[in-house]
Design a protein around this motif. Structure first.
Motif, mmCIF file in Angstrom:
data_model
loop_
_atom_site.group_PDB
_atom_site.id
_atom_site.type_symbol
_atom_site.label_atom_id
_atom_site.label_comp_id
_atom_site.label_asym_id
_atom_site.label_seq_id
_atom_site.Cartn_x
_atom_site.Cartn_y
_atom_site.Cartn_z
ATOM 1 N N SER B 121 0.825 -1.203 0.000
ATOM 2 C CA SER B 121 0.000 0.000 0.000
ATOM 3 C C SER B 121 0.863 1.258 0.000
ATOM 4 C CB SER B 121 -0.975 -0.008 1.192
ATOM 5 O OG SER B 121 -0.267 -0.217 2.375
ATOM 6 N N ILE B 122 2.105 1.154 0.433
ATOM 7 C CA ILE B 122 2.996 2.315 0.365
ATOM 8 C C ILE B 122 3.860 2.245 -0.889
ATOM 9 C CG2 ILE B 122 4.816 3.578 1.554
ATOM 10 C CD1 ILE B 122 3.862 2.193 4.135
ATOM 11 N N MET B 123 4.414 1.072 -1.139
ATOM 12 C CA MET B 123 5.498 0.946 -2.100
ATOM 13 C C MET B 123 5.031 0.950 -3.548
ATOM 14 S SD MET B 123 8.477 1.209 -1.323
ATOM 15 C CE MET B 123 10.170 0.742 -1.635
ATOM 16 N N ILE B 124 3.860 0.400 -3.849
ATOM 17 C CA ILE B 124 3.444 0.315 -5.254
ATOM 18 C C ILE B 124 3.258 1.722 -5.827
ATOM 19 C CG2 ILE B 124 1.627 -0.485 -6.825
ATOM 20 C CD1 ILE B 124 1.304 -2.933 -5.021
ATOM 21 N N ASN B 378 -2.736 -13.751 -2.358
ATOM 22 C CA ASN B 378 -1.903 -12.591 -2.610
ATOM 23 C C ASN B 378 -2.331 -11.849 -3.874
ATOM 24 O OD1 ASN B 378 -0.409 -13.224 -0.397
ATOM 25 N ND2 ASN B 378 1.569 -13.002 -1.418
ATOM 26 N N LEU B 379 -2.797 -12.588 -4.875
ATOM 27 C CA LEU B 379 -3.222 -11.955 -6.124
ATOM 28 C C LEU B 379 -4.375 -10.986 -5.861
ATOM 29 C CD1 LEU B 379 -3.221 -15.109 -8.434
ATOM 30 C CD2 LEU B 379 -1.605 -13.208 -8.508
ATOM 31 N N PHE B 380 -5.350 -11.453 -5.068
ATOM 32 C CA PHE B 380 -6.508 -10.608 -4.812
ATOM 33 C C PHE B 380 -6.137 -9.406 -3.972
ATOM 34 C CE2 PHE B 380 -8.260 -14.923 -5.405
ATOM 35 C CZ PHE B 380 -8.918 -14.667 -6.597
ATOM 36 N N VAL B 381 -5.306 -9.650 -2.967
ATOM 37 C CA VAL B 381 -4.906 -8.554 -2.093
ATOM 38 C C VAL B 381 -4.086 -7.533 -2.878
ATOM 39 C CG1 VAL B 381 -3.545 -7.984 -0.080
ATOM 40 C CG2 VAL B 381 -4.971 -9.996 -0.056
ATOM 41 N N THR B 382 -3.173 -8.020 -3.723
ATOM 42 C CA THR B 382 -2.364 -7.100 -4.515
ATOM 43 C C THR B 382 -3.238 -6.294 -5.455
ATOM 44 O OG1 THR B 382 -0.619 -8.761 -4.505
ATOM 45 C CG2 THR B 382 -0.356 -6.928 -6.024
ATOM 46 N N SER B 383 -4.194 -6.964 -6.089
ATOM 47 C CA SER B 383 -5.105 -6.268 -6.982
ATOM 48 C C SER B 383 -5.807 -5.127 -6.243
ATOM 49 C CB SER B 383 -6.096 -7.266 -7.555
ATOM 50 O OG SER B 383 -7.349 -6.696 -7.737
ATOM 51 N N GLY B 384 -6.154 -5.357 -4.984
ATOM 52 C CA GLY B 384 -6.771 -4.320 -4.166
ATOM 53 C C GLY B 384 -5.845 -3.150 -3.886
ATOM 54 N N VAL B 385 -4.633 -3.427 -3.400
ATOM 55 C CA VAL B 385 -3.750 -2.317 -3.020
ATOM 56 C C VAL B 385 -3.154 -1.630 -4.247
ATOM 57 C CG1 VAL B 385 -3.150 -3.059 -0.696
ATOM 58 C CG2 VAL B 385 -1.778 -3.849 -2.598
ATOM 59 N N ALA B 386 -2.980 -2.352 -5.355
ATOM 60 C CA ALA B 386 -2.384 -1.731 -6.546
ATOM 61 C C ALA B 386 -3.440 -1.098 -7.436
ATOM 62 C CB ALA B 386 -1.610 -2.779 -7.352
ATOM 63 N N GLN B 387 -4.706 -1.348 -7.130
ATOM 64 C CA GLN B 387 -5.814 -0.899 -7.959
ATOM 65 C C GLN B 387 -5.621 -1.301 -9.418
ATOM 66 O OE1 GLN B 387 -5.881 3.171 -6.732
ATOM 67 N NE2 GLN B 387 -7.337 2.729 -5.118
ATOM 68 N N LEU B 388 -5.320 -2.570 -9.585
ATOM 69 C CA LEU B 388 -5.202 -3.163 -10.913
ATOM 70 C C LEU B 388 -6.168 -4.347 -10.969
ATOM 71 C CD1 LEU B 388 -1.320 -3.435 -11.402
ATOM 72 C CD2 LEU B 388 -2.861 -1.992 -12.714
ATOM 73 N N PRO B 389 -6.701 -4.667 -12.161
ATOM 74 C CA PRO B 389 -7.540 -5.872 -12.247
ATOM 75 C C PRO B 389 -6.742 -7.133 -11.933
ATOM 76 C CG PRO B 389 -7.413 -4.741 -14.375
ATOM 77 C CD PRO B 389 -6.606 -3.953 -13.426
ATOM 78 N N VAL B 393 -2.679 -8.485 -12.514
ATOM 79 C CA VAL B 393 -1.765 -8.876 -11.439
ATOM 80 C C VAL B 393 -1.249 -10.291 -11.697
ATOM 81 C CG1 VAL B 393 -1.531 -9.261 -8.960
ATOM 82 C CG2 VAL B 393 -2.930 -7.387 -9.796
ATOM 83 N N ILE B 394 -2.136 -11.188 -12.148
ATOM 84 C CA ILE B 394 -1.719 -12.569 -12.419
ATOM 85 C C ILE B 394 -0.590 -12.568 -13.447
ATOM 86 C CG2 ILE B 394 -2.436 -14.789 -13.408
ATOM 87 C CD1 ILE B 394 -5.216 -14.291 -12.268
ATOM 88 N N ARG B 395 -0.774 -11.784 -14.519
ATOM 89 C CA ARG B 395 0.247 -11.736 -15.560
ATOM 90 C C ARG B 395 1.539 -11.108 -15.026
ATOM 91 N NH1 ARG B 395 -2.451 -8.970 -19.979
ATOM 92 N NH2 ARG B 395 -4.220 -10.156 -19.207
ATOM 93 N N ALA B 396 1.399 -10.063 -14.208
ATOM 94 C CA ALA B 396 2.584 -9.374 -13.691
ATOM 95 C C ALA B 396 3.349 -10.260 -12.709
ATOM 96 C CB ALA B 396 2.169 -8.071 -13.016
ATOM 97 N N ALA B 397 2.617 -11.126 -11.992
ATOM 98 C CA ALA B 397 3.257 -11.941 -10.959
ATOM 99 C C ALA B 397 3.934 -13.170 -11.550
ATOM 100 C CB ALA B 397 2.224 -12.362 -9.910
ATOM 101 N N LEU B 398 3.459 -13.580 -12.725
ATOM 102 C CA LEU B 398 3.883 -14.849 -13.310
ATOM 103 C C LEU B 398 5.398 -15.002 -13.512
ATOM 104 C CD1 LEU B 398 2.360 -17.383 -14.112
ATOM 105 C CD2 LEU B 398 2.406 -16.595 -16.486
ATOM 106 N N PRO B 399 6.090 -14.011 -14.100
ATOM 107 C CA PRO B 399 7.530 -14.217 -14.370
ATOM 108 C C PRO B 399 8.334 -14.531 -13.110
ATOM 109 C CG PRO B 399 6.745 -12.190 -15.400
ATOM 110 C CD PRO B 399 5.614 -12.715 -14.590
#
Lengths: 168, 426
Positions: B121-124, B378-389, B393-399
């Motif tokens: 919530s701070i860093m993104i 984590n995907l859902f939580v990240t989507s919430g704090v990053a305000q991304l669908p 997030v799934i695609r960004a996390a994959l690599p």
């Protein structure tokens, strides 16, 4: 659409649940730490401490499971359901609700028998000077509350027209 | 047959979007009613007893409360400032600082999603302002956040300890080296990418800043000293250590950092209580599920079957990892532990795999489960704090998954990584 009076009642129940959970978690934490302090500071302690903490924990979870439905905190898989038409979603929500209610009904049945059993035995809890059924008696009530909350949570999906006035 | 019905019922219910807890419970009850001579009374009784939190489980609400207080208070903020003063001047420095912050916060939090929330919530937003894409930041923190359950304290390890009667202290200390290793591997990946993507660097912080930010962050970091030191010296049981850490967290954020006002505390406690109830509701029902598996003798049968196959330890470990990776992406982590630990534990012991090592292997698998759909918390939580669908997030996390899988292989096949600290301290 619940009447305004029913809504007020639900709101009050919400607040009561939340307050109860705050008190229970605080009680557990403080009691456990006090126990540590007593042990090292005064080489003493309460015998009932652990048991009281454990019952508070069970109550916290039993009350909190319906609270979780309200805030939609329960985790679920939406692999299939996210790809449905509104009509399909309604059917799925209906079936899911029926499953949830069946679970509650079975748990209410099982736990009432469990409580009844402790009533016939009539014995006390291990260290707390209370009848055991007083402490376990919350269980059927909690599952009835859970059933109520499941219905409440499924309303907007099952009857979209009810959504506008629903302040939940 | 019976076990097949149990698993089938579970999957049908899950896909109907019945909450995981209820799916586990209902599948168990139906199986018992249809196939076994067990009464509902004994199930209800079992459910109640599991909710009471047989001692190590009683630590869970306290760890959650400590984590909630630390997330709300400025603990993460100070850890980020400290991490940034240490590594910010490298190319890709802010990304490295984000990673390091996740590792530091993981040392006060027992949960992965909580770590993502605290740091993300701070860093993104911060990384997005300094020339990183939002996707890059989200993907990185979504992965680094999984350190929450590997670096002690860890709720998943508490549950594993409860299910297998393994020492919580040993499990916690065993997570330290694998946690640091994974942090280093992710750092190396960022360093490699930094040149290719031409990531920005921050001005170098002087030693005064490093010291100052370090001194501010130390209050939060002392928590892990209290927990590990307390458990290891035998001063506290794990449950007591968790409760003491919750009170310590309260004192820090309210009276030392003063980021949370006294009247805001009830709201934080309510959040922690809600998370606790949600998790324990799943755990209680997972216990029922595991109980049905046991009455159907699934652990014994699987154990015999695997022994008959004559799998060597490395072969068993491959099967174990594949099973856990699949289960971890469909189920919530603690329920996977409760269901699989009783099945795998006897086999692993027979093959000479150390219980603590098995616990760490399971934990790393479940870390990966947290970033793989459909149930990747984590995907859902990240989507919430990053305000991304979530799909983004799934695609960004994959690599980054490649790094986690590499870490899993090392942890699985090099027991030393997990066992060096607990054995040195014995």
């Amino acid at each position: 659409m619940p009447s305004p009076r029913a809504q007020r009642l639900l709101k009050a129940a919400d607040r009561l649940e939340e307050t109860f959970m705050i008190v229970a978690l605080t009680f557990m934490t403080v009691l456990t730490v006090v126990q540590v302090v007593l042990r090292y500071g005064f080489s003493t302690g309460f015998v009932w401490s652990l048991e009281a903490t454990m019952y508070a924990f069970a109550w916290l979870v039993l009350i909190g499971m319906s609270y979780g439905v309200r805030t939609e905190a329960h985790i679920a898989v939406d692999l299939v359901t996210s790809r449905l038409t509104p009509g399909g979603a309604r059917v799925f929500a209906g079936v899911a609700l029926a499953c949830g209610l069946a679970y509650c009904a079975l748990m209410i049945y099982g736990s009432s028998q469990f409580v009844e059993l402790s009533m016939t035995l009539g014995n006390n809890a291990r260290d707390i000077p209370l009848r055991r059924w007083v402490l376990t008696g919350i269980m059927p009530i909690a599952f009835a509350l859970l059933a109520l909350r499941l219905v409440q949570a499924a309303r907007p999906v099952l009857r979209p027209q009810a959504k506008a006035g629903d302040t939940r | 047959m019976t076990a097949g019905f149990l698993v089938l019922a579970l999957f049908v219910l899950l896909f109907l979007r019945v909450p995981i807890a209820i799916s586990l419970g209902l599948a168990s009850i139906l199986t018992l009613l249809l196939f076994a001579e067990q009464s509902l009374v004994s199930l209800a009784q079992r459910f109640f007893f599991s909710l009471q939190g047989v001692p190590p489980l009683l630590a869970i609400p306290f760890f959650i409360l400590a984590g909630a207080l630390m997330t709300t208070g400025g603990v993460a903020k100070r850890m980020i400032a400290f991490a940034n003063s240490l590594v910010g001047h490298f190319r890709g420095g802010l990304a490295m600082a984000a990673l390091l912050s996740c590792a530091l916060f993981a040392a006060v939090s027992g949960s992965s999603p909580a770590t993502v929330v605290a740091v993300g919530s701070i860093m993104i937003a911060g990384m997005a302002r300094s020339g990183y894409t939002r996707e890059f930041a989200a993907g990185l923190i979504c992965n680094a956040g999984t350190l929450g359950i590997l670096i002690p304290p860890s709720i998943v390890m508490v549950v594993y300890g409860a299910a297998t009667e393994t020492s919580i202290g040993d499990l916690f200390i065993a997570g330290v080296v694998p946690g640091l290793m994974l942090t280093a591997m992710l750092m190396a990946a960022v360093a490699l990418l930094a040149r290719r993507l031409n990531l920005p660097r921050q001005p170098r912080a002087d030693w005064r800043t490093v010291l100052k930010t370090g001194r501010e962050a130390i209050w939060g970091l002392l928590l892990i000293v209290i927990i590990l030191g307390g458990i290891y010296s035998g001063v506290f049981t794990p449950t007591e250590a968790a409760a003491v850490s919750a009170v310590y967290a309260f004192l820090i954020v309210v009276f030392v950092y003063r980021d949370v006002r006294l009247r805001e505390v009830p709201k934080v406690i309510a959040d922690a209580a809600k998370t606790t109830a949600m998790l324990m509701f799943i755990i209680g029902n997972a216990y029922l599920f595991s109980f049905v598996l046991t009455t159907e003798q699934v652990p014994q049968l699987t154990s015999e079957w695997i022994t008959e196959l004559g799998l060597p330890p490395w072969g068993f470990l491959i099967v174990l990892n594949l099973l856990l990776l699949v289960a971890g992406s469909f189920m919530e982590a603690t329920s996977v532990v409760l269901i699989f630990a009783p099945i795998m534990f006897p086999i692993a012991t027979a093959l000479g795999i150390h219980p603590v090592h098995l616990g760490i292997i399971m934990t790393v698998n479940l870390e990966i489960g947290m970033i793989t759909p459909p149930v990747g918390l984590n995907l859902f939580v990240t989507s919430g704090v990053a305000q991304l669908p979530v799909t983004k997030v799934i695609r960004a996390a994959l690599p980054w998954l490649v790094v986690l899988l590499a870490a899993l292989i090392v942890v699985t096949y090099v027991p030393w990584v997990s066992l060096v600290l607990p054995q040195a301290l014995d």
